[in-house]
Design a protein around this motif. Structure first.
Motif, PDB file in Angstrom:
ATOM      1  N   UNK A  43      36.845  46.689  34.154  1.00 50.33           N
ATOM      2  CA  UNK A  43      35.757  46.377  33.224  1.00 50.33           C
ATOM      3  C   UNK A  43      34.377  46.485  33.878  1.00 50.33           C
ATOM      4  N   UNK A  44      34.335  47.014  35.101  1.00 46.97           N
ATOM      5  CA  UNK A  44      33.077  47.186  35.845  1.00 46.97           C
ATOM      6  C   UNK A  44      32.367  45.873  36.151  1.00 46.97           C
ATOM      7  N   UNK A  45      33.105  44.768  36.136  1.00 50.99           N
ATOM      8  CA  UNK A  45      32.500  43.485  36.496  1.00 50.99           C
ATOM      9  C   UNK A  45      32.259  43.401  37.997  1.00 50.99           C
ATOM     10  N   UNK A  69      29.295  41.300  32.678  1.00 55.48           N
ATOM     11  CA  UNK A  69      30.692  41.544  32.316  1.00 55.48           C
ATOM     12  C   UNK A  69      31.668  40.548  32.913  1.00 55.48           C
ATOM     13  N   UNK A  70      31.175  39.648  33.737  1.00 56.92           N
ATOM     14  CA  UNK A  70      32.056  38.798  34.529  1.00 56.92           C
ATOM     15  C   UNK A  70      32.722  37.690  33.710  1.00 56.92           C
ATOM     16  N   UNK A  71      34.039  37.576  33.882  1.00 55.31           N
ATOM     17  CA  UNK A  71      34.811  36.477  33.311  1.00 55.31           C
ATOM     18  C   UNK A  71      35.808  36.022  34.368  1.00 55.31           C
ATOM     19  N   UNK A  72      36.442  34.885  34.120  1.00 57.57           N
ATOM     20  CA  UNK A  72      37.472  34.413  35.044  1.00 57.57           C
ATOM     21  C   UNK A  72      38.623  35.406  35.086  1.00 57.57           C
ATOM     22  N   UNK A  73      38.932  35.993  33.958  1.00 58.10           N
ATOM     23  CA  UNK A  73      39.999  36.992  33.898  1.00 58.10           C
ATOM     24  C   UNK A  73      39.649  38.220  34.743  1.00 58.10           C
ATOM     25  N   UNK A  75      37.854  38.243  37.489  1.00 59.88           N
ATOM     26  CA  UNK A  75      38.063  37.882  38.891  1.00 59.88           C
ATOM     27  C   UNK A  75      39.549  37.831  39.234  1.00 59.88           C
ATOM     28  N   UNK A  76      40.364  37.363  38.293  1.00 61.12           N
ATOM     29  CA  UNK A  76      41.803  37.289  38.550  1.00 61.12           C
ATOM     30  C   UNK A  76      42.425  38.682  38.618  1.00 61.12           C
ATOM     31  N   UNK A  77      41.924  39.607  37.814  1.00 56.35           N
ATOM     32  CA  UNK A  77      42.415  40.988  37.867  1.00 56.35           C
ATOM     33  C   UNK A  77      42.064  41.624  39.211  1.00 56.35           C
ATOM     34  N   UNK A  78      40.851  41.344  39.673  1.00 50.59           N
ATOM     35  CA  UNK A  78      40.426  41.843  40.985  1.00 50.59           C
ATOM     36  C   UNK A  78      41.299  41.225  42.079  1.00 50.59           C
ATOM     37  N   UNK A 233      32.547  32.975  45.675  1.00 53.34           N
ATOM     38  CA  UNK A 233      32.590  31.542  45.348  1.00 53.34           C
ATOM     39  C   UNK A 233      31.625  31.168  44.220  1.00 53.34           C
ATOM     40  N   UNK A 234      30.373  31.592  44.331  1.00 51.72           N
ATOM     41  CA  UNK A 234      29.386  31.162  43.343  1.00 51.72           C
ATOM     42  C   UNK A 234      29.687  31.778  41.981  1.00 51.72           C
ATOM     43  N   UNK A 235      30.167  33.023  41.974  1.00 49.02           N
ATOM     44  CA  UNK A 235      30.569  33.649  40.720  1.00 49.02           C
ATOM     45  C   UNK A 235      31.771  32.956  40.099  1.00 49.02           C
ATOM     46  N   UNK A 236      32.700  32.557  40.951  1.00 46.88           N
ATOM     47  CA  UNK A 236      33.877  31.836  40.482  1.00 46.88           C
ATOM     48  C   UNK A 236      33.480  30.514  39.821  1.00 46.88           C
ATOM     49  N   UNK A 237      32.542  29.816  40.425  1.00 45.16           N
ATOM     50  CA  UNK A 237      32.104  28.533  39.863  1.00 45.16           C
ATOM     51  C   UNK A 237      31.426  28.726  38.502  1.00 45.16           C
TER      52      UNK A 237
END
Length: 240
Positions: A43-45, A69-73, A75-78, A233-237
């Motif tokens: 998704x180009x996040x 484009x960033x979502x928790x999903x 990050x999990x896909x990455x 980390x900061x993106x995850x939060x």
């Protein structure tokens, strides 16, 4: 009351202020799109930006986050790409590879030491979340380790500086891990760890093996690659 820790070894400390994102596009750079390898996320996040200073012999490749484009999903896909990368590097004969470790939440120095002891990770740097005692503002310390040891005496002198700080915890680490499947599984299955990012070597290999890079390298032997893979980390939060 701030806790005082035993003495270790540290070769460098850098105090930084936390912005809304850990990633910033390099300034005054020339885009080098022709070197861009396979995209990092569907998704180009998470993207790879490749730049070259006009007078430099260095091509800089930065893994950056597209916050729109960033979502928790995302990050999990990455995150799920990393076992494939790890197996590929192991199959190619690497005995160890660089890794950037992002923790789910900040952890204590004792928990960090336990991870190091359990996995023999060679940690070069750790990233420590701090808080101002006077106003509660958050910041960070980048701490360079030697022999996996932290100089807590030096850390205390920083915390007791002009702006009094206290440690919240360690939120990320950079270093080298052995390409042992049991070690990788121990790291990825640790509840404190969100991501063991081993993409640095993958990206470097993709670029240096490209026809474009080989052509330019043949014209300038000093041309080289610098790949920067930052923690998330900061993106995850932000997306939890």
């Amino acid at each position: 009351m701030r806790k005082i820790f035993p003495t270790g070894i540290i070769t460098g400390l850098l105090i930084v202020t936390i912005a809304t994102s850990s990633f910033a596009s390099p300034s005054n750079k020339l885009e080098m799109e022709k070197y861009t390898p396979n995209k990092l996320s569907d998704d180009n996040s998470i993207e790879l930006k490749i730049n070259k200073e006009k007078e430099s012999k260095e091509i800089e490749a930065d893994v950056i986050v597209n916050s729109k484009n960033l979502t928790l999903n995302s990050l999990k896909k990455y995150q799920k790409k990393m076992p494939q990368y790890f197996k590929k590097l192991k199959a190619e004969g690497y005995a160890s590879v660089p890794a950037t470790i992002t923790f789910n939440e900040t952890i204590s120095f004792e928990e960090l030491e336990e991870i190091i002891n359990d996995t023999n990770v060679d940690v070069n740097r750790i990233f420590v979340r701090t808080k101002s005692v006077s106003d509660g503002n958050l910041g960070a310390l980048t701490m360079t380790l030697e022999d996996n040891r932290v100089n807590f005496e030096k850390l205390k002198s920083i915390l007791d500086g002009p702006v009094e700080l206290e440690v919240v915890g360690v939120y990320a680490a950079e270093g080298t891990i052995n390409t042992d499947e049991e070690i990788f599984e121990t790291l990825t299955e640790n509840n404190n760890i969100f991501l063991v990012d081993v993409s640095k070597q993958i990206i470097e290999n993709q670029i240096t093996n490209s026809k474009e890079f080989k052509f330019d390298k043949s014209k300038d032997k000093k041309l080289h690659i610098d790949v920067n893979v930052y923690d998330l980390f900061w993106e995850l939060q932000q997306v939890k």
